[in-house]
Scaffold this active site. Structure first.
Site, short mmCIF file in Angstrom:
data_model
loop_
_atom_site.label_atom_id
_atom_site.label_comp_id
_atom_site.label_asym_id
_atom_site.label_seq_id
_atom_site.Cartn_x
_atom_site.Cartn_y
_atom_site.Cartn_z
CE LYS A 12 41.76 24.93 23.37
NZ LYS A 12 41.57 25.94 22.37
N PRO A 105 39.01 30.26 33.00
CG PRO A 105 39.72 32.39 32.33
CD PRO A 105 40.23 31.00 32.64
CB VAL A 106 33.20 29.60 32.16
CG1 VAL A 106 32.11 28.79 31.48
CG2 VAL A 106 33.50 29.04 33.54
N GLY A 109 37.80 30.06 25.40
CA GLY A 109 38.71 29.59 24.36
C GLY A 109 39.93 28.90 24.94
CB ALA A 111 40.05 23.52 26.12
N GLY A 113 36.18 23.33 30.01
CA GLY A 113 35.24 22.21 30.11
C GLY A 113 35.90 20.90 29.71
CB ALA A 115 40.69 21.24 31.64
CG ASP A 147 39.78 21.65 22.43
OD1 ASP A 147 40.44 21.46 21.40
OD2 ASP A 147 39.05 22.65 22.62
O1 C5P Z 1 34.30 19.06 19.99
P1 C5P Z 1 33.59 20.07 20.79
O2 C5P Z 1 32.34 19.54 21.42
O3 C5P Z 1 34.45 20.79 21.78
O4 C5P Z 1 33.13 21.18 19.76
C1 C5P Z 1 32.17 22.16 20.10
C2 C5P Z 1 31.61 22.76 18.81
O5 C5P Z 1 32.63 23.51 18.15
C3 C5P Z 1 31.15 21.75 17.79
O6 C5P Z 1 29.82 21.38 18.00
C4 C5P Z 1 31.30 22.53 16.49
O7 C5P Z 1 30.24 23.43 16.32
C5 C5P Z 1 32.54 23.36 16.74
N1 C5P Z 1 33.78 22.72 16.24
C6 C5P Z 1 33.99 22.65 14.88
N2 C5P Z 1 35.14 22.09 14.40
C7 C5P Z 1 36.07 21.61 15.24
C8 C5P Z 1 35.89 21.67 16.63
C9 C5P Z 1 34.72 22.24 17.11
O8 C5P Z 1 33.15 23.10 14.09
N3 C5P Z 1 37.21 21.09 14.75
#
Ligand code: C5P
Length: 307
Positions: A12, A105-106, A109, A111, A113, A115, A147
């Site tokens: 994404k 790519p890991v 940015g 997403a 993981g 996916a 995501d």
């Molecule tokens: O939701 P996800 O596990 O992908 O988010 C990873 C980290 O990114 C969260 O632990 C948080 O630190 C940060 N995050 C955030 N605000 C969001 C999405 C992600 O602060 N809306």
């Protein structure tokens, strides 16, 4: 036992990533517009005697599989376990060997993981014959990560809440992009923490979570010129603060003739909006000539893991 099931899920990008002040739960409210790109990971779930995760790639120059955990920290493994616990029955659920074939790519940015988690949800649901509804899978996805619901949906969508509340948006596509991955990933939590520090110090003025109507209209019309001014990412300032070289990488897109540059999510992948596939090929070549090799061409929208 049933045969293995393979499901693909897309990378994404965020055409707009508006970020609000951090909430008490540590997440940030978002107003975002997601677009799924035809850069796909696939996950194969196969019946096995024990649970396992294997990570492979056909593009080792841009995917560092060593960075992907294969234990319980792996988001695809967490997805399989969550589905088993929440929707499985003792009769249906048996251990699975998950094989992740990664092209995304890991820590880029994009997403990747998320996916993998979305693809694992759908693959295990089919393998176990659970027949979960889309709504049930979307609810589980939201518990796995911000995501993951969008990776199920694909296409384009408005993202609200902390990104997990998704509403499909129409797109007259395809939209073409030059995509420049970075060999070294960036940590999403670190970029959000830097956002907090800079915003707290008044060192950045975020666009915020309101998504302008004109963006959805430009997307629905597939109008690249109209779309360009709406490409905004509130995480660009903190990402560049952490990785100053990103400023030059983004600017290099102008010299290479792109319509507009954009940082992907929390970075460090850089995106350059183009008018056609041929134009995106030219921009990738121009970036390489300017000392930024490794670019690729991608387009969106593309379907999500639910298809
Ligand atoms: O939701 P996800 O596990 O992908 O988010 C990873 C980290 O990114 C969260 O632990 C948080 O630190 C940060 N995050 C955030 N605000 C969001 C999405 C992600 O602060 N809306």
């Amino acid at each position: 036992m049933s045969a293995a099931v393979t499901v693909a899920a897309p990378a994404k990008i965020n055409l707009r990533l508006g970020v609000g002040p951090v909430r008490p739960d540590g997440y940030h409210p978002l107003g975002t517009v997601y677009l799924a790109l035809d850069l796909l990971d696939t996950v194969t779930a196969a019946p096995a005697d024990d649970w396992s995760v294997t990570v492979r790639t056909a593009v080792p120059d841009r995917v560092d599989t060593a960075e992907v955990p294969t234990d319980a920290r792996n988001l695809a493994a967490q997805a399989a376990r969550l589905l088993a616990v929440e929707h499985g029955t003792a009769q249906a659920v048996h251990p699975v060997a998950l094989t992740l074939d990664k092209a995304i790519p890991v820590a880029g940015g994009l997403a990747g993981g998320s996916a993998d988690a979305a693809a694992a949800l759908v693959a295990c649901d089919r393998l176990w014959g659970l027949g979960s509804s889309d709504i049930d899978l979307l609810a589980l996805a939201a518990r796995l990560g911000s995501d993951v619901p969008f990776a199920l949906l694909g296409g384009a969508a408005l993202g609200e809440g902390h990104g997990q509340l998704v509403t499909p948006l129409p797109v007259a596509g395809p939209l073409w992009w030059a995509v420049l991955p970075d060999p070294t990933g960036l940590s999403t939590p670190a970029v959000y923490r830097t956002f907090d520090e800079l915003a707290g110090a008044g060192a950045t003025t975020p666009a915020g979570t309101a998504v302008p109507d004109g963006l959805a209209a430009a997307l629905a019309a597939g109008d690249v010129a109209a779309l360009a001014p709406y490409l905004v990412n509130d995480l660009e300032v903190p990402a560049v603060h952490l990785r100053p070289a990103l400023a030059e990488r983004l600017a290099a897109g102008h010299a290479a003739g792109a319509v507009a540059p954009l940082l992907s999510g929390s970075g460090p992948t850089c995106l350059y909006l183009c008018t056609s596939r041929a134009h995106a090929d030219e921009v990738v070549a121009g970036l390489a000539a300017a000392g930024h090799p490794g670019g690729l061409v991608a387009s969106g929208p593309t379907p999500g893991a639910l298809r």
